[in-house]
Design a protein around this motif. Structure first.
Motif, PDB file in Angstrom:
ATOM      1  N   PRO B 105       0.829  -1.203   0.000  1.00  0.00           N
ATOM      2  CA  PRO B 105       0.000   0.000   0.000  1.00  0.00           C
ATOM      3  C   PRO B 105       0.867   1.258   0.000  1.00  0.00           C
ATOM      4  N   VAL B 106       0.740   2.039  -1.061  1.00  0.00           N
ATOM      5  CA  VAL B 106       1.430   3.331  -1.153  1.00  0.00           C
ATOM      6  C   VAL B 106       0.555   4.267  -1.985  1.00  0.00           C
ATOM      7  N   VAL B 107       0.788   5.556  -1.814  1.00  0.00           N
ATOM      8  CA  VAL B 107       0.054   6.544  -2.608  1.00  0.00           C
ATOM      9  C   VAL B 107       1.045   7.341  -3.452  1.00  0.00           C
ATOM     10  N   VAL B 108       0.751   7.429  -4.738  1.00  0.00           N
ATOM     11  CA  VAL B 108       1.587   8.190  -5.664  1.00  0.00           C
ATOM     12  C   VAL B 108       0.740   9.285  -6.282  1.00  0.00           C
ATOM     13  N   VAL B 109       1.169  10.526  -6.108  1.00  0.00           N
ATOM     14  CA  VAL B 109       0.434  11.638  -6.709  1.00  0.00           C
ATOM     15  C   VAL B 109       1.141  12.027  -8.006  1.00  0.00           C
ATOM     16  N   ASP B 110       0.391  12.079  -9.087  1.00  0.00           N
ATOM     17  CA  ASP B 110       0.950  12.565 -10.349  1.00  0.00           C
ATOM     18  C   ASP B 110       0.212  13.849 -10.715  1.00  0.00           C
ATOM     19  N   VAL B 111       0.918  14.964 -10.588  1.00  0.00           N
ATOM     20  CA  VAL B 111       0.347  16.252 -10.986  1.00  0.00           C
ATOM     21  C   VAL B 111       0.712  16.452 -12.449  1.00  0.00           C
ATOM     22  N   GLN B 112      -0.264  16.208 -13.328  1.00  0.00           N
ATOM     23  CA  GLN B 112       0.031  16.201 -14.755  1.00  0.00           C
ATOM     24  C   GLN B 112       0.368  17.579 -15.307  1.00  0.00           C
TER      25      GLN B 112
END
Lengths: 281, 382
Positions: B105-112
């Motif tokens: 479980p991990v969270v990856v934020v991709d700000v496009q």
């Protein structure tokens, strides 16, 4: 030093259902592994508080064979994974088992930065001048002239001296031996495991199948004899002129210092943050 | 627990800041990152807050290392996150796949931002939809969430952590430069108001011995955290239920990969979230996600004023994708329009979902600006 029988070490620390190992006859990884387990045993470290981390390659399969928590990760990234484990739970002691290709080529950037940070970890680095698992391509440690499937006419690039690199980047403890130097090896690992910060013990390790065969050393004894020929103890090397050291590999302890490790630095940083925000006196 | 920002009240903040605050309220205590526009403010906020809440914020040497570090932290028991933009997200794909394979479980934020390559660092785009869903190699599945407001950026971040923990999977929060840098009023709840889901831990030795099994029959194995005496071996190689490498066993590979994908598929109803606007009697539907949805809402209002029975389906989850719902929608309306800030990515999914039951038309826009409502309206009324 009293040496326990190999059976005792095996029974205590290996996962029996994972045996036999994937290692070829004459491979040196088993020796380096045995030294590491003996060091853990001698120091009386808690098996449940040690995590083994690795990347990809023959030596990186070691965490699967030992009965500890283990993270077998992607090629070259072991130390980056380890950074997360150690900072998220500083109570865990971390051993990274890495090959020279894994640590110095694809993982070269992670290696120098983990050392720069003085990440609290002990790296056992298996240097066999080759990519053993993928069949004998040259590694960045390969001395000039050594052959590999991707340098069939002999390596033309300059090699990396990993121990030298580790000392310059700021490691707290750095030593290099061949797997032939078993007592020095065990003692070095014990020292490495006892220190805070980044510690690295490099082993010149025979790979007769992928490396030796292509370099006219088909057996482990031939490779060990070659190590004897090319290695020079540090004290002796200091007195030798540079031209005589050409093509030789210096062995011994290269760094032994006590700079604060990353965990201690971060703890201090947290305190500083709270103080600067007026949360704590 | 003391928080380094006001809780239980509204604040006027930008999207990146909202994501950082939500992560902390959602239980995140480990952040590893590498600066990149337009995601850097998430890192900067985490750097400011983390030491104060006894968490870790560390600047790694690159994105590969950042992704690796959060996976390591997760196995050490922490809720962990990283944030990046398109070029960095590409670098993370290797270890994102590792997180899928090891069910971390991990969270990856991709700000496009606009791509490919370094493209338009300061301008918004939606060009990473395919990358978020299919970027890593091999057969896999993960969860992708897509907010359209700063408040949603906040809410979906908390949801991202909860879904990651509940299903032992990486979750991608796919947002864009527009939301990241826009300031809006956001309600920051009291910690007590926030629902927090924690990963299942092994209840006994037997469960701990099967870190990749299915002891509860729900496809989600309890996660034995490092240092608790379980002696777990975690590998990115194909492994059996106990975590032992079984790289040439077709049956083991099939069982593992199918379970990883099916644990999300069978929970589609829990994971998939959308908002429907004026869809009940709609004859024309707009399907959109993220920032474009806001123009689409306005477009629907204008179309209704013009006498066109238009409606909007705003997708909050873009993967798993609800193909069935799109087919149902296609059966109801004459035409579906897909406005998106790329040359057609969500469009492909919608078209597949529509299954020929309605015409699907792409309204593509690239270059950095969000569609104006009139740009959508004009395409619909011709």
């Amino acid at each position: 030093m009293y040496l326990k029988s190999a059976y005792e070490i095996r029974d205590k620390y290996l996962r029996k259902d994972m045996l036999p190992t994937i290692f070829c006859p004459g491979c040196g990884i088993g020796s380096a592994l045995q030294y590491t387990l003996r060091a853990i045993d001698d120091l009386g470290l808690n098996q449940d508080e040690i995590v083994w981390v690795s990347g990809i390659g023959c030596s990186s399969r070691v965490p699967g064979f030992v009965n500890f928590d283990g993270l077998h990760t992607t090629h070259g990234r072991a130390l980056a994974f380890a950074t997360g484990i150690k900072l998220a739970n500083p109570d865990l002691k971390i051993i990274a088992f890495m090959g020279d290709g894994d640590a110095a080529a694809i993982g070269g950037n992670h290696l120098i930065h983990a050392i720069r940070r003085n990440l609290d970890i002990t790296v056992i680095l298996i240097n066999n001048f080759t990519y053993g698992m993928t069949g004998g391509q040259v590694a960045p440690t390969a001395l000039k002239g050594l052959r590999g499937t991707t340098a069939p006419y002999g390596q033309f690039e300059n090699p990396f001296d990993i121990a030298d690199l580790a000392v310059s980047a700021g490691a707290n403890y750095v030593a290099r031996w061949s797997v032939f130097n078993y007592l020095q090896g065990i003692n070095s690992i014990k020292k490495a495991l006892s220190k805070e910060g980044f510690t690295l013990v490099e082993f010149l390790s025979p790979c007769p199948i992928s490396f030796g065969r292509r370099n006219r050393m088909k057996t482990a004894p031939e490779l060990l004899r070659w190590y004897q020929k090319i290695t020079v103890p540090l004290a002796k090397a200091k007195k030798m002129p540079p031209e005589e050291l050409e093509g030789k590999i210096v062995i011994g302890e290269f760094a032994d210092r006590d700079r604060p490790g990353l965990v201690r630095e971060y703890e201090a940083y947290k305190k500083r943050a709270k103080k600067m925000m007026g949360w704590e006196e | 627990m003391r928080y380094p920002f006001p809780v239980g009240k509204s604040d006027f903040i930008q999207g990146d800041e909202a994501i950082a605050r939500a992560a902390i309220l959602g239980g995140c205590r480990f952040y590893a990152g590498y600066p990149i526009t337009p995601a850097s403010e998430i890192f900067e906020a985490m750097a400011l807050y983390m030491p104060l809440v006894d968490g870790v914020s560390i600047q790694m040497e690159d994105e590969l290392a950042s992704m690796a570090a959060i996976i390591g932290a997760s196995w050490a028991g922490a809720k962990a996150m990283t944030a990046t933009s398109g070029p960095g997200f590409s670098l993370m794909q290797e270890n994102l796949g590792y997180a899928v394979m090891t069910e971390t479980p991990v969270v990856v934020v991709d700000v496009q931002r606009g791509g490919p390559s370094t493209g338009q660092p300061t301008l918004a785009a939606q060009g990473d939809i395919m990358q978020a869903i299919w970027g890593t190699h091999g057969d896999h599945s993960l969860i992708v969430l897509s907010p359209s407001t700063v408040q949603e950026a906040f809410d979906f971040t908390i949801r991202a952590f909860n879904l990651a923990e509940k299903y032992r999977t990486p979750v991608v929060l796919l947002t864009d430069a527009e939301i990241a840098h826009m300031r809006e009023r956001v309600y920051i709840p009291n910690p007590g108001e926030v629902e927090i889901i924690d990963r299942k831990l092994p209840e006994n030795e037997e469960e701990a011995r099967l870190p990749f099994g299915d002891p509860h029959g729900d496809g989600v194995p309890p996660m034995p955290i490092f240092g608790r005496g379980y002696r777990t071996y975690v590998t990115g190689l194909t492994h059996d239920e106990r975590g032992r490498p079984k790289t040439v066993d077709a049956e083991v590979h099939e069982k593992l990969i199918r379970r990883i994908i099916e644990k999300l598929e069978r929970n589609r109803e829990d994971i998939i979230s959308y908002d429907a606007f004026e869809l009940d009697d709609a004859e024309v539907a707009i399907v959109s996600t993220g920032i474009v949805s806001r123009s689409a809402v306005r477009a629907v209002k204008i179309l209704r004023e013009k006498g066109v029975k238009a409606g909007l389906l705003k997708l909050n989850t873009i993967w798993p994708f609800d193909f069935d719902m799109i087919e149902e929608l296609a059966g109801q309306v004459n035409k579906i329009y897909v406005p998106e800030m790329n040359l057609g990515q969500l469009y492909h999914l919608v078209k597949e979902g529509a299954n020929g039951k309605a015409e699907v038309e792409l309204i593509a826009k690239i270059g950095g600006e969000v569609h104006t409502p009139m740009e959508i309206v004009e395409r619909v009324v011709g």
